[in-house]
Design an enzyme around this catalytic site. Structure first.
Site, PDB file in Angstrom:
ATOM      1  CE  LYS A 112      -4.284  -1.694   2.031  1.00  0.00           C
ATOM      2  NZ  LYS A 112      -5.289  -1.561   3.098  1.00  0.00           N
ATOM      3  CE  LYS A 195      -6.023  -7.750  -1.438  1.00  0.00           C
ATOM      4  NZ  LYS A 195      -5.952  -7.593  -0.005  1.00  0.00           N
ATOM      5  CE  LYS A 198     -11.241  -1.884   0.761  1.00  0.00           C
ATOM      6  NZ  LYS A 198     -11.932  -2.570   1.824  1.00  0.00           N
TER       7      LYS A 198
END
Ligand code: TYM
Length: 332
Positions: A112, A195, A198
Site C-alpha cells: 500500500k 486478488k 476495491k
C-alpha cells in the site's frame, strides 16, 4: 463458548464479493457455536485519506450488509470500532511492544505504501496491523475468520499476545486465524492472478454486493478467461475459470467437482451465465434487506449503540488488566 472476532473496513459504498466470500459469509454459521463480535473497522478506514462526508454513511452501509448477509445483532455483538475506545487505547500499548522492523515487514503495508508513494504513507498506515491486533486481543478472541491476505497480520497478533504475556504475565488469549482454504482468496475478474480488491486497476474486475444485478452480470460475462475451451479447475493453467468455479462453489455450497461436472463439455459462456444467475440469487435478498435497514438509520444506529455497549463489557475489563500489568497508576 469460544469467542470469534472479525471486521471489514468501511472504505467503499459496498462490500465486494471477496469480502463476502472470503469473510462475511463464513461468519454467519460461526454464530451457532461461538460468541461472536463483528465490527465495522472505521478506524482502519482513515489510514488512507477518507472523505469525511462519506465515512459515516459507509459505516452504516457496511453494518447493514453484515445484517443483511445473516449476522444477527441479537445473537452476535455488532459494533462500530470507533464506538469502543478501548480498541485505540490497547493499540497504543501494543505499539510500544512492536518492533519497528517487525512492522516494516508487513507485506500489505509495503504494497500500500508503494502504491501511495512512500512520502504519502502515514504513520497510521504503518501502525494499522497493530490496531488490528488490538481489535482481536481486546476481546480475548480465540478465532479470527478472515481471508488469506490477513494471515500475516494474524501472525503478528499472535506474536504480540505471546510477547505481552511473557513480559507482563498471562493476559491475552493467543488467537488463531480461521482461513477457509477453498475461498480464502477471490481474484479480480479482469486479472485473475490478483486478488479482488476495491483498489483494483479496473472497475470491471470487482463485483459489488450492492450493485444492480445487470451490472454484475455484465462484469461476469466479460470476465477474463483462459485459452482453450475446457471447463476444469486448474489454478495454474486456467486461473480465470478456476476463480469463476470457486465463486460458484462458495455461493451454492456445492463442491467444485460437482460444478465442473455440470459444465463439462459446455462453453465458458455457459458457466458465466450460470454464475451470473447464482450471484443474482445470492445478492437479491441481501440488497433488499440492506435497503430496508438503511431506510431506517435511527433503528440501525440504535442496534449499533447496543452492540457497542455489549462489546464494552468485555473491552473495559481487558484494558483494565493491561494497564494494571503495565504499571499505570490507577485513577482513584
Ligand atoms: P478488508 O476490509 O480489506 O477485508 C475484509 C475481509 O475480506 C477479506 N478479503 C478477501 N477474501 C477473499 N478474497 C479477496 N479478494 C478478499 N479481499 C478481502 C479479508 O481477508 C478480510 O477478512 N485489516 C482488515 C480489517 C480488520 C480486521 C480486524 C479483521 C481490522 N481489524 C480484526 C479481522 C480482525 C482489512 O483491512 O480487511
Amino acid at each position: 463458548k469460544p469467542r470469534v472476532v472479525s471486521g471489514v473496513q468501511p472504505s467503499a459504498d459496498s462490500l465486494h464479493l471477496g469480502n463476502y466470500v472470503g469473510a462475511v459469509r463464513n461468519w454467519v454459521d460461526l454464530q451457532d457455536d461461538n460468541e461472536c463480535v463483528f465490527f465495522v473497522a472505521d478506524l482502519h478506514a482513515i489510514t488512507a485519506e477518507q472523505d469525511p462526508a462519506a465515512l459515516a454513511q459507509r459505516t452504516r452501509t457496511t453494518a447493514a450488509q453484515y445484517i443483511a448477509a445473516g449476522i444477527d445483532p441479537e445473537r452476535s455483538t455488532l459494533l462500530v470500532q470507533s464506538h469502543v475506545p478501548e480498541h485505540a487505547q490497547l493499540a497504543w500499548a501494543l505499539n510500544c511492544i512492536t518492533g519497528f522492523g517487525e512492522a516494516s515487514r508487513m507485506t500489505q503495508f509495503k504494497d500500500k505504501s508503494a502504491r501511495q508513494g512512500a512520502e504519502n504513507a502515514t504513520v497510521g498506515l504503518f501502525a494499522y496491523p497493530v490496531l488490528m491486533a488490538a481489535d482481536i486481543l481486546i476481546y480475548q478472541a480465540h478465532q479470527v475468520p478472515v481471508g488469506e491476505d490477513q494471515r500475516q497480520h494474524l501472525e503478528l497478533t499472535r506474536n504480540l499476545a505471546q510477547r505481552f504475556n511473557a513480559r507482563f504475565g498471562d493476559t491475552f488469549v493467543v488467537p488463531e486465524a480461521k482461513i477457509l482454504a477453498e475461498s480464502a482468496k477471490i481474484y479480480d475478474l479482469q486479472n485473475p492472478v490478483a486478488k479482488m480488491s476495491k483498489s483494483a486497476a479496473s472497475e470491471n474486475g470487482l463485483i459489488r454486493l450492492l450493485d444492480p444485478a445487470k451490472k454484475n452480470a455484465k462484469k461476469i460475462r466479460s470476465a477474463v478467461t483462459d485459452d482453450g475451451t475446457e471447463i476444469r479447475f486448474d489454478r495454474e493453467a486456467k486461473p480465470g475459470i478456476a476463480n469463476l468455479l470457486t465463486v460458484y462453489s462458495a455461493l451454492t455450497g456445492r463442491s467444485v467437482p460437482d460444478v465442473v461436472g455440470e459444465y463439462e463439455g459446455k462453453l465458458y459462456g455457459h458457466l458465466k451465465v450460470g454464475l451470473a444467475e447464482v450471484v443474482t440469487e445470492t445478492l437479491d435478498p441481501i440488497q433488499a434487506r440492506a435497503q430496508e435497514l438503511l431506510d431506517d438509520p435511527a433503528e440501525l444506529d440504535r442496534l449499533l449503540a447496543r452492540g457497542a455497549e455489549k462489546g464494552r463489557e468485555i473491552t473495559v475489563r481487558t484494558l483494565a488488566a493491561v494497564y494494571d500489568r503495565m504499571g499505570f497508576l490507577p485513577r482513584l
